[in-house]
Design a protein around this motif. Structure first.
Motif, PDB file in Angstrom:
ATOM      1  N   ASP A  54       0.832  -1.413   0.017  1.00 38.71           N
ATOM      2  CA  ASP A  54      -0.136   0.053   0.065  1.00 38.71           C
ATOM      3  C   ASP A  54       0.739   1.364  -0.140  1.00 38.71           C
ATOM      4  O   ASP A  54       0.420   2.412  -0.624  1.00 38.71           O
ATOM      5  CB  ASP A  54      -0.877   0.028   1.333  1.00 38.71           C
ATOM      6  CG  ASP A  54      -1.903   1.238   1.299  1.00 38.71           C
ATOM      7  OD1 ASP A  54      -1.615   2.082   2.114  1.00 38.71           O
ATOM      8  OD2 ASP A  54      -2.818   1.409   0.422  1.00 38.71           O
ATOM      9  N   HIS A  81       3.061  12.923   5.719  1.00 38.46           N
ATOM     10  CA  HIS A  81       2.600  12.987   6.609  1.00 38.46           C
ATOM     11  C   HIS A  81       1.683  11.397   6.798  1.00 38.46           C
ATOM     12  O   HIS A  81       1.779  10.785   7.834  1.00 38.46           O
ATOM     13  CB  HIS A  81       1.663  13.829   6.971  1.00 38.46           C
ATOM     14  CG  HIS A  81       0.465  13.695   8.270  1.00 38.46           C
ATOM     15  ND1 HIS A  81       0.993  14.099   9.642  1.00 38.46           N
ATOM     16  CD2 HIS A  81      -0.674  13.261   8.485  1.00 38.46           C
ATOM     17  CE1 HIS A  81       0.114  13.983  10.552  1.00 38.46           C
ATOM     18  NE2 HIS A  81      -1.152  13.339   9.729  1.00 38.46           N
ATOM     19  N   SER A  89       2.511   1.898  11.577  1.00 38.82           N
ATOM     20  CA  SER A  89       1.714   0.756  11.610  1.00 38.82           C
ATOM     21  C   SER A  89       2.625  -0.483  11.895  1.00 38.82           C
ATOM     22  O   SER A  89       2.278  -1.307  12.636  1.00 38.82           O
ATOM     23  CB  SER A  89       0.852   0.574  10.668  1.00 38.82           C
ATOM     24  OG  SER A  89       1.510   0.190   9.502  1.00 38.82           O
TER      25      SER A  89
ATOM     26  N   ASP B  28      -8.469   5.233   6.205  1.00 42.45           N
ATOM     27  CA  ASP B  28      -8.250   5.060   4.810  1.00 42.45           C
ATOM     28  C   ASP B  28      -6.888   4.291   4.611  1.00 42.45           C
ATOM     29  O   ASP B  28      -6.516   3.758   3.761  1.00 42.45           O
ATOM     30  CB  ASP B  28      -7.880   6.333   4.168  1.00 42.45           C
ATOM     31  CG  ASP B  28      -6.791   7.232   4.539  1.00 42.45           C
ATOM     32  OD1 ASP B  28      -6.224   7.819   3.785  1.00 42.45           O
ATOM     33  OD2 ASP B  28      -6.554   7.207   5.765  1.00 42.45           O
ATOM     34  N   ASP B  29      -6.039   4.017   5.833  1.00 40.34           N
ATOM     35  CA  ASP B  29      -4.752   3.085   5.714  1.00 40.34           C
ATOM     36  C   ASP B  29      -5.132   1.805   5.883  1.00 40.34           C
ATOM     37  O   ASP B  29      -5.575   1.382   7.029  1.00 40.34           O
ATOM     38  CB  ASP B  29      -3.849   3.872   6.601  1.00 40.34           C
ATOM     39  CG  ASP B  29      -2.483   3.164   6.498  1.00 40.34           C
ATOM     40  OD1 ASP B  29      -2.524   2.070   6.196  1.00 40.34           O
ATOM     41  OD2 ASP B  29      -1.422   3.745   7.093  1.00 40.34           O
ATOM     42  N   TRP B  32      -3.442  -0.062   8.869  1.00 44.31           N
ATOM     43  CA  TRP B  32      -4.042   0.267  10.121  1.00 44.31           C
ATOM     44  C   TRP B  32      -5.395  -0.318  10.394  1.00 44.31           C
ATOM     45  O   TRP B  32      -5.503  -0.617  11.450  1.00 44.31           O
ATOM     46  CB  TRP B  32      -4.023   1.968  10.251  1.00 44.31           C
ATOM     47  CG  TRP B  32      -2.539   2.441  10.881  1.00 44.31           C
ATOM     48  CD1 TRP B  32      -1.887   3.186  10.278  1.00 44.31           C
ATOM     49  CD2 TRP B  32      -2.322   2.128  12.120  1.00 44.31           C
ATOM     50  NE1 TRP B  32      -0.698   3.554  11.245  1.00 44.31           N
ATOM     51  CE2 TRP B  32      -1.060   2.649  12.108  1.00 44.31           C
ATOM     52  CE3 TRP B  32      -2.688   1.166  13.259  1.00 44.31           C
ATOM     53  CZ2 TRP B  32      -0.117   2.686  13.517  1.00 44.31           C
ATOM     54  CZ3 TRP B  32      -1.984   1.281  14.407  1.00 44.31           C
ATOM     55  CH2 TRP B  32      -0.816   1.968  14.669  1.00 44.31           C
ATOM     56  N   ASN B  75      -7.290  11.958   9.123  1.00 41.54           N
ATOM     57  CA  ASN B  75      -7.090  12.452   7.860  1.00 41.54           C
ATOM     58  C   ASN B  75      -7.731  11.223   6.776  1.00 41.54           C
ATOM     59  O   ASN B  75      -7.061  10.234   6.643  1.00 41.54           O
ATOM     60  CB  ASN B  75      -5.469  12.431   7.692  1.00 41.54           C
ATOM     61  CG  ASN B  75      -4.901  13.181   8.467  1.00 41.54           C
ATOM     62  OD1 ASN B  75      -5.262  14.594   8.830  1.00 41.54           O
ATOM     63  ND2 ASN B  75      -3.632  12.866   8.878  1.00 41.54           N
ATOM     64  N   SER B 100      -4.848   9.694  15.215  1.00 43.87           N
ATOM     65  CA  SER B 100      -3.820  10.477  14.099  1.00 43.87           C
ATOM     66  C   SER B 100      -2.695  10.279  14.607  1.00 43.87           C
ATOM     67  O   SER B 100      -2.307   9.839  15.721  1.00 43.87           O
ATOM     68  CB  SER B 100      -4.251  11.814  14.324  1.00 43.87           C
ATOM     69  OG  SER B 100      -3.459  12.421  13.337  1.00 43.87           O
ATOM     70  N   VAL B 101      -1.916  10.378  13.453  1.00 44.83           N
ATOM     71  CA  VAL B 101      -0.377  10.232  13.926  1.00 44.83           C
ATOM     72  C   VAL B 101       0.082  11.657  14.555  1.00 44.83           C
ATOM     73  O   VAL B 101       1.054  11.715  15.167  1.00 44.83           O
ATOM     74  CB  VAL B 101       0.544   9.923  12.466  1.00 44.83           C
ATOM     75  CG1 VAL B 101       1.871  10.319  12.702  1.00 44.83           C
ATOM     76  CG2 VAL B 101       0.091   8.833  11.864  1.00 44.83           C
ATOM     77  N   ASP B 102      -0.559  12.686  14.395  1.00 40.42           N
ATOM     78  CA  ASP B 102      -0.449  13.819  14.644  1.00 40.42           C
ATOM     79  C   ASP B 102      -1.012  14.166  15.934  1.00 40.42           C
ATOM     80  O   ASP B 102      -1.936  14.143  16.162  1.00 40.42           O
ATOM     81  CB  ASP B 102      -0.888  14.966  13.600  1.00 40.42           C
ATOM     82  CG  ASP B 102      -0.649  16.065  13.845  1.00 40.42           C
ATOM     83  OD1 ASP B 102      -0.877  17.074  12.846  1.00 40.42           O
ATOM     84  OD2 ASP B 102       0.018  16.497  15.024  1.00 40.42           O
ATOM     85  N   LYS B 122      -1.631   7.529  17.162  1.00 40.41           N
ATOM     86  CA  LYS B 122      -0.684   6.376  16.349  1.00 40.41           C
ATOM     87  C   LYS B 122       0.716   6.492  16.742  1.00 40.41           C
ATOM     88  O   LYS B 122       1.177   7.612  16.404  1.00 40.41           O
ATOM     89  CB  LYS B 122      -1.151   6.402  14.904  1.00 40.41           C
ATOM     90  CG  LYS B 122      -2.623   6.042  14.496  1.00 40.41           C
ATOM     91  CD  LYS B 122      -2.715   6.243  12.917  1.00 40.41           C
ATOM     92  CE  LYS B 122      -4.234   5.775  12.713  1.00 40.41           C
ATOM     93  NZ  LYS B 122      -4.413   5.765  11.092  1.00 40.41           N
TER      94      LYS B 122
END
Lengths: 152, 556
Positions: A54, A81, A89, B28-29, B32, B75, B100-102, B122
């Protein structure tokens, strides 16, 4: 079997340990391992495979974006980002570090810095991929731990 | 309460709570998503995954009561996570956790402001997911208290029994003391009731119909926002079956909306993609009329065809805010119900806009064209159910404490037009837009504490020569029945609208110009954003809701 197998397992354990010691992977990877169970015996490998598949698109898009003149730092930052989030992950520690560096350069609007760092990102990304592929292959060959430990 | 869900999806069994918690994960990932799914399954939760925000919303709408909690990434490509957050809170009233990663403070703050009940960073650890049930539990407790119904209580009691039996009793201390405390309250309240008689029917919530909300707003306006208190409102409203708790919780939401609206206004009023913190233009004070004009201009501006718009980026936030502003700011005569903002008339046109979740500029154009025709406030809309907004307690008190409400009025007139389409159920979109647009913003929220004051100053009408849009009489909006979807969205709008007490001059929503003859004080501050929102591609339905409610506060 046993002896060879045990040796293999020991080897695998060492390799695994080196990933952490050398900073390639972080705690998140352990989380993945803990999620692996009988219903998902290859969970970790599946996740890593999914990640590499991905995340390729991010690298592609970043490559494209870095070709543009002038650079769109905002877009670069946004792409990175997302990529960073994805890398987190699987616990790709070194990759994440380079991602952060890249974003810093974006914020500073430093084109050279961005391009240079992006090369580092790709390098770390690819290195880790190779290491993990080898690792999983060994693990598959060694077979499940239980077999190795079964008393003769 | 183990009856099957409405659509055949089973409700979680309270006796094994939190196992079986029905979680919807949106990210959307795919990596994850896979990981989270596995983690949640390990917690014995029932997991559904979704890769798109829109899909998630559709799923949630299809399976009403099919989920207990939503976890979403901030996001998302198709919709800002914050917007999704608001939608879910408004439409489904489910607890939402953001990820979020942020971990930047401003982002987290936004999350909370938009109603997230938690914000996870995350990489996420499984132990963080184990405790998410607390948010579901907490919400149930709140609901039970609000509605004073016994149904929810039964469920809670069952949950409590589980906790009492558990060794570590972590149910009691899951993170914060509130659940425990609430439990005690609930216990105290219902102790002497006969639980055995509770039938397992769905808990009855107080439905804040248009009329009811109107009464509420009138009461609030009458008392004066600063002096308002649930008891006073309750007394004034004179609704025998309503409780102080119902009013208190409704008031809290109302305030929250206003605050949020205000903030959004402030944010969106600064043009550009990334809004820098913008300081209120004329710092608090300012002539109200002037502000009003500004607002009106802004509002008018927003009605202009897209070319006139300053901000072409999808500033959903602006939309939202604008809407909110308009809706809430108007004072409405009790009789004048904003019926779906000419829902009928432009239902058709708006419906496309509203209903589709697309974020394209086309919507906007449609909207624009539709606008002028709007308004006919028809009466007799279906009730708008005020959905409980899930909300952090956070903002509620902030802005309102020192707010003088009156300024809110300034925005009043502006908005209705934009609102109308929104009222048609376009809400969601707006909110989405707003969320999107605000994503890049790091505005300080601190300055937004007072809705009214901040709104006005920050408003900068792009073109001072606008004619204010038709005033919107917003009493309560009720969407027509055939606008079901929009009804959901409108809820908030209606709520907001009610907040405005339109002076008798009102607002007939015919396409009159601004209500010149309106008492200036009457015009609530219309968040500048409201009109800005119109400018952008804006997905109405969603955002509408949101803003409306916010501005629901009354104008004295």
């Amino acid at each position: 079997m046993d002896r060879n197998q045990m040796q293999m397992h020991r080897q695998i354990a060492n390799i695994r340990k080196s990933f952490f010691d050398q900073g390639y992977l972080d705690e998140q990877f352990v989380q993945l391992e803990e999620l692996q169970d009988s219903s998902n015996p290859n969970f970790v490998e599946e996740v890593v495979t999914l990640f590499y598949r991905d995340s390729a698109r991010f690298l592609y898009n970043l490559d494209q974006a870095l070709e543009k003149r002038p650079l769109d730092f905002s877009r670069l930052d946004s792409l990175m980002h997302q990529f960073k989030g994805s890398s987190s992950s699987i616990g790709a520690k070194k990759v994440k570090i380079e991602c952060t560096q890249f974003r810093d350069y974006c914020n500073a609007r430093n084109a050279e810095g961005c391009k240079r760092t992006f090369q580092h990102v790709k390098k770390e990304y690819t290195t880790l991929k190779k290491k993990l592929e080898a690792y999983f292959q060994m693990a598959r060959q060694a077979g499940p731990m239980e077999t190795a430990c079964r008393p003769r | 309460m183990t009856e099957g869900g409405i659509n055949g999806f089973s409700s979680p069994r309270a006796d094994v709570f939190p196992a079986g918690l029905r979680v919807l994960v949106v990210d959307d990932d795919p990596t994850w998503l896979k990981i989270l799914e596995k983690m949640l399954k390990k917690c014995s939760y029932e997991v559904t995954t979704c890769g798109l925000a829109i899909e998630a919303l559709d799923l949630l709408r299809e399976r009403k009561d099919g989920f207990d909690i939503v976890i979403s990434d901030v996001n998302m490509p198709d919709m800002d996570g914050f917007k999704l957050l608001e939608h879910v809170g408004l439409e489904m009233d489910l607890p939402v956790i953001m990820m979020s990663v942020d971990g930047e403070t401003s982002r987290v703050m936004r999350g909370v402001q938009h109603g997230a009940c938690d914000y996870l960073l995350k990489p996420i650890r499984m132990k963080e997911l184990r405790n998410i049930w607390q948010h579901v539990y907490r919400k149930k407790i709140h609901e039970v208290r609000d509605t004073e119904s016994h149904d929810g209580l039964e469920e809670i009691l069952m949950m409590r029994n589980v906790s009492e039996q558990s060794d570590d009793g972590y149910l009691l201390c899951g993170g914060d003391m509130t659940p425990g405390k609430k439990r005690k309250d609930a216990e105290h309240k219902y102790d002497d009731k006969d639980f055995a008689d509770h039938s397992s029917i769905k808990k009855a919530r107080v439905v804040w119909t248009v009329d009811l909300h109107q009464k509420f707003v009138k009461a609030v306006n009458h008392i004066g926002f600063e002096k308002v208190g649930p008891k006073k409102i309750l007394d004034l409203m004179n609704v025998p079956w309503l409780t102080r708790e119902n009013v208190a919780s409704h008031l809290q939401k109302y305030r929250l909306y206003l605050t949020r609206l205000q903030k959004d206004d402030l944010k969106t009023s600064s043009s550009g993609l990334k809004h820098p913190d913008f300081s209120p233009r004329d710092a608090a004070g300012g002539d109200r009329t002037d502000h009003l004009k500004m607002q009106q201009n802004e509002a008018v501006n927003s009605y202009r065809p897209p070319s006139n718009l300053l901000l072409q980026n999808a500033n959903s936030r602006i939309h939202e805010v604008d809407l909110k502003g308009t809706a809430s700011l108007q004072k409405i005569e009790p009789k004048k119900v904003l019926t779906g903002f000419a829902a009928k008339s432009h239902k058709a046109s708006c419906s496309n806009v509203g209903m589709s979740h697309s974020f394209g500029s086309t919507q906007y154009s449609t909207y624009n064209s539709v606008l002028p025709t709007q308004y006919s406030w028809n009466e007799g809309f279906t009730e708008i159910q005020f959905k409980q907004e899930r909300n952090p307690q956070f903002q509620v008190e902030n802005g309102f404490a020192d707010l003088g409400l009156p300024p809110l009025q300034q925005h009043n007139q502006l908005n209705l037009q934009p609102l109308q389409p929104i009222a048609n159920g376009l809400f969601g979109k707006e909110r989405d837009k707003q969320a999107k647009s605000s994503s890049g913003t790091k505005s300080s929220f601190g300055s937004y504490s007072l809705p009214s004051q901040n709104l006005m100053p920050s408003f900068q009408p792009p073109d001072p020569s606008f004619q204010p849009p038709d005033p919107v009489t917003s009493s309560t909006w009720s969407l027509k029945d055939d606008q079901q979807t929009s009804t959901d969205n409108l809820e908030l709008t209606a709520f907001l609208l009610q907040g405005q007490n339109c002076p008798s001059t009102n607002l007939d929503m015919q396409n009159k110009g601004m209500l010149e003859d309106n008492d200036p004080g009457f015009i609530a501050e219309v968040p500048p954003n409201l009109y800005d929102a119109l400018r952008f591609d804006y997905e109405f339905p969603d955002s509408l809701e949101y803003p409306v409610i916010d501005q629901g506060l009354f104008i004295v």
